[in-house]
Write a protein that holds these residues in place. Structure first.
Motif, PDB file in Angstrom:
ATOM      1  N   ASP A   1      27.317  23.666 -11.581  1.00 18.62           N
ATOM      2  CA  ASP A   1      26.862  23.374 -12.936  1.00 18.62           C
ATOM      3  C   ASP A   1      26.430  21.918 -13.091  1.00 18.62           C
ATOM      4  O   ASP A   1      25.527  21.608 -13.876  1.00 18.62           O
ATOM      5  CB  ASP A   1      27.970  23.683 -13.949  1.00 18.62           C
ATOM      6  CG  ASP A   1      28.182  25.181 -14.144  1.00 18.62           C
ATOM      7  OD1 ASP A   1      27.294  25.954 -13.745  1.00 18.62           O
ATOM      8  OD2 ASP A   1      29.243  25.569 -14.674  1.00 18.62           O
ATOM      9  N   ARG A   2      27.076  21.020 -12.333  1.00 14.98           N
ATOM     10  CA  ARG A   2      26.772  19.592 -12.448  1.00 14.98           C
ATOM     11  C   ARG A   2      25.745  19.121 -11.419  1.00 14.98           C
ATOM     12  O   ARG A   2      25.382  17.950 -11.400  1.00 14.98           O
ATOM     13  CB  ARG A   2      28.060  18.787 -12.279  1.00 14.98           C
ATOM     14  CG  ARG A   2      29.116  19.096 -13.325  1.00 14.98           C
ATOM     15  CD  ARG A   2      30.473  18.500 -12.952  1.00 14.98           C
ATOM     16  NE  ARG A   2      30.459  17.068 -12.933  1.00 14.98           N
ATOM     17  CZ  ARG A   2      31.175  16.271 -13.730  1.00 14.98           C
ATOM     18  NH1 ARG A   2      31.952  16.822 -14.653  1.00 14.98           N
ATOM     19  NH2 ARG A   2      31.122  14.970 -13.632  1.00 14.98           N
ATOM     20  N   SER A   3      25.308  20.021 -10.552  1.00 17.63           N
ATOM     21  CA  SER A   3      24.477  19.607  -9.415  1.00 17.63           C
ATOM     22  C   SER A   3      23.131  19.035  -9.829  1.00 17.63           C
ATOM     23  O   SER A   3      22.604  18.132  -9.160  1.00 17.63           O
ATOM     24  CB  SER A   3      24.270  20.786  -8.459  1.00 17.63           C
ATOM     25  OG  SER A   3      23.571  21.841  -9.101  1.00 17.63           O
ATOM     26  N   GLU A   4      22.557  19.537 -10.920  1.00 17.98           N
ATOM     27  CA  GLU A   4      21.229  19.070 -11.308  1.00 17.98           C
ATOM     28  C   GLU A   4      21.221  17.573 -11.588  1.00 17.98           C
ATOM     29  O   GLU A   4      20.249  16.883 -11.294  1.00 17.98           O
ATOM     30  CB  GLU A   4      20.750  19.846 -12.537  1.00 17.98           C
ATOM     31  CG  GLU A   4      19.298  19.552 -12.898  1.00 17.98           C
ATOM     32  CD  GLU A   4      18.779  20.465 -13.983  1.00 17.98           C
ATOM     33  OE1 GLU A   4      17.854  20.045 -14.703  1.00 17.98           O
ATOM     34  OE2 GLU A   4      19.288  21.601 -14.117  1.00 17.98           O
ATOM     35  N   ARG A   5      22.316  17.043 -12.135  1.00 20.73           N
ATOM     36  CA  ARG A   5      22.365  15.616 -12.442  1.00 20.73           C
ATOM     37  C   ARG A   5      23.202  14.797 -11.457  1.00 20.73           C
ATOM     38  O   ARG A   5      23.103  13.568 -11.452  1.00 20.73           O
ATOM     39  CB  ARG A   5      22.892  15.409 -13.856  1.00 20.73           C
ATOM     40  CG  ARG A   5      24.303  15.914 -14.093  1.00 20.73           C
ATOM     41  CD  ARG A   5      24.731  15.741 -15.555  1.00 20.73           C
ATOM     42  NE  ARG A   5      26.094  16.159 -15.805  1.00 20.73           N
ATOM     43  CZ  ARG A   5      26.461  17.400 -16.040  1.00 20.73           C
ATOM     44  NH1 ARG A   5      25.546  18.365 -16.068  1.00 20.73           N
ATOM     45  NH2 ARG A   5      27.732  17.704 -16.271  1.00 20.73           N
ATOM     46  N   GLU A   6      24.017  15.470 -10.614  1.00 23.60           N
ATOM     47  CA  GLU A   6      24.936  14.712  -9.767  1.00 23.60           C
ATOM     48  C   GLU A   6      24.751  14.924  -8.268  1.00 23.60           C
ATOM     49  O   GLU A   6      25.107  14.038  -7.481  1.00 23.60           O
ATOM     50  CB  GLU A   6      26.391  15.038 -10.142  1.00 23.60           C
ATOM     51  CG  GLU A   6      26.768  14.544 -11.530  1.00 23.60           C
ATOM     52  CD  GLU A   6      28.225  14.835 -11.868  1.00 23.60           C
ATOM     53  OE1 GLU A   6      28.912  15.464 -11.039  1.00 23.60           O
ATOM     54  OE2 GLU A   6      28.666  14.446 -12.961  1.00 23.60           O
TER      55      GLU A   6
END
Length: 528
Positions: A284-289
């Motif tokens: 879920d956080r991969s797009e920004r992290e």
């Protein structure tokens, strides 16, 4: 899927299985052959601790524990986060001939006390996070501190008192110096079962894990899962140390999604293991992290301790550019029992948890007869990693351990090539008017619905059918998919009797300390 060239596996001839007989000699080979290689990376400054330094600290703790009057085979508790103190305490206890019992630091004082008393622990070792809570425990509590300088030099502070040399109380009377660990089965009650694991059990488990993934000195990982459970203890920490690899312990000894990829880059990680809930968080956080090309090239990613739905698996592989290998294990089998192989060692099969690793696995019907390939039954496990039973619980031991086989309570089927697929837990089955429904299967379908992040399925009491199917669903966007769309998807992918009769959109689901779905909490919260 195609595996990036950077993640291709080394020549098989380079893989050397670990030569360990248990916890006591876990570091010996590395100390002889690679004394200054990094074993741990610790503290917020990410300081390296070598195998030689780690062994020296463990030996010092062992000497002090022995001087306190703790005889070989005595039990000691460990209440620590994923810190250097945990590792030093565990290995020091082993080198002193003691049996270590890791406990969850987040448990309330009453439960910690109940478990220590039931075990008959002679003392308990605490790190700063635990000792700072000021809990009052029924056995001598000794604070342990490991100080590591930026140069990698280390010192240990431990001032144990003197222990009563009387006879062992509680379940400790069933232990001997052949035992290495006592692990408490996941649960939130004071009566969690105690599983004794011998040094031989530990060695067999580490051999199987290291061989499955061909772990060696070139490998490194970040400790995501807690060490007081088998997943983090065996799969991440002990297998890495046994194979000469390196483990980064996150700051404050706890997983942080916000620092995870920085930690992975700092240690040049080649793999990591986690439960599906954490994989979902990272996805879920991969797009920004997720650092993309700056991320360390991964050999594989491992998932265990709970079912991983196929949609998440495919998304993780696309995002991280590495195969995701599902594994299956339990406390009573010293963690891993099956795993998908590395891609060049065998096929990856959607929905499978792989082939047996160092044990025998069979699927049996209600009469104890082996089921044909593809037929569902209870999964049984036998082999050198399987515990001898439970401490102080002869009745439950007799029900669970039968003629050398561990009755797991899990439902599954073996295919013609020996790959295991799990379909649920016997105790979790929902009985809707005689139709047996696996909540895990319904959850997997729900998770495949576009816009759904996760789901929990539970039994709803019903005067007519006995039970009906309920579902609590978390959606990815507040204004995204709605209940009617989700139910329509279910009707297209499930049998009519499996479609939830009650569906509730929720903001989050409860999880256990191990990272698995807390089904008791789900039932209590949503079923009434």
């Amino acid at each position: 899927m195609a595996v990036p060239a950077a993640a291709s596996v080394r020549d098989a001839n380079r893989y050397r299985p670990p030569r360990v007989t248990g916890l006591a000699d876990l570091l010996d080979r590395q100390v002889r052959e690679r004394p200054y290689a990094r074993a741990l990376v610790v503290t917020g400054e990410r300081v390296r601790l070598s195998y030689r330094a780690l062994a020296s600290l463990a030996d010092e703790v062992a000497a002090r524990l022995g001087a306190a009057g703790l005889g070989r085979g005595a039990a000691v508790g460990l209440i620590c986060a994923n810190t250097a103190e945990f590792v030093v305490a565990l290995l020091g206890a082993a080198r002193a001939g003691l049996v270590a019992a890791p406990l969850d630091p987040a448990l309330p004082e009453s439960q910690l006390s109940a478990r220590l008393v039931a075990l008959g622990a002679r003392a308990v070792l605490l790190d700063a996070s635990a000792s700072g809570r000021g809990v009052m425990l029924p056995v001598p509590a000794w604070s342990l501190r490991v100080d590591v300088s930026e140069a990698g030099t280390a010192a240990v502070a431990l001032e144990p008192g003197v222990c009563d040399a009387g006879n062992a109380r509680g379940a400790a009377g069933e232990l001997s110096e052949r035992d290495a660990l006592v692990l408490f089965t996941a649960g939130t009650t004071d009566r969690a079962k105690m599983v004794p694991l011998t040094h031989a059990n530990v060695a067999a488990s580490l051999h199987a894990i290291c061989a499955t993934y061909e772990l060696g000195p070139d490998d490194a990982t970040v400790a995501v899962m807690p060490f007081f459970h088998g997943h983090g203890l065996f799969a991440a920490l002990l297998s890495s140390l046994a194979s000469g690899g390196c483990v980064l312990l996150p700051e404050r000894g706890r997983f942080s999604a916000g620092t995870f990829w920085d930690d992975m880059r700092a240690v040049d990680a080649t793999w990591f293991t986690a439960v599906p809930a954490i994989h979902e968080i990272l996805l879920d956080r991969s797009e920004r992290e997720y650092p993309g090309a700056q991320a360390p090239p991964l050999k594989f990613v491992r998932s265990c301790s709970a079912p991983l739905n196929t949609a998440t698996q495919r998304a993780l592989e696309r995002t991280f550019g590495a195969p995701l290998l599902s594994a299956y294990g339990m406390t009573e089998s010293s963690h891993q029992a099956t795993s998908e192989p590395l891609p060049q060692r065998g096929a990856l099969r959607q929905g499978s948890v792989g082939r047996p690793t160092g044990v025998a696995v069979r699927v049996v019907d209600r009469g104890g007869r082996s089921c044909p390939a593809g037929v569902e039954g209870e999964v049984w496990v036998q082999g050198p990693t399987v515990a001898r039973g439970y401490l102080a619980d002869g009745d439950e031991s007799a029900r669970t351990f039968v003629d050398g086989w561990l009755r797991t309570g899990d439902l599954g089927a073996l295919d013609e090539d020996g790959y295991l697929s799990l379909t649920g837990r016997i105790k979790n089955l929902i009985n809707r008017g005689g139709e047996k429904i696996s909540p895990e299967h319904v959850e997997d379908i729900l998770a495949g619905c576009p816009g759904v992040a996760e789901a929990a399925v539970f039994a709803v009491p019903d005067a007519v059918y006995g039970q009906r199917v309920g579902a609590a669903v978390v959606v990815r966007e507040p204004d995204g998919v709605g209940s009617e769309e989700i139910l329509r998807y279910c009707r297209d992918h499930l049998a009519a009797f499996e479609v939830p009769d009650r569906l509730e959109l929720v903001t989050g689901l409860p999880y256990t300390a191990k990272g698995g779905l807390d089904r008791k909490a789900v039932q209590a919260r949503y079923a009434p």
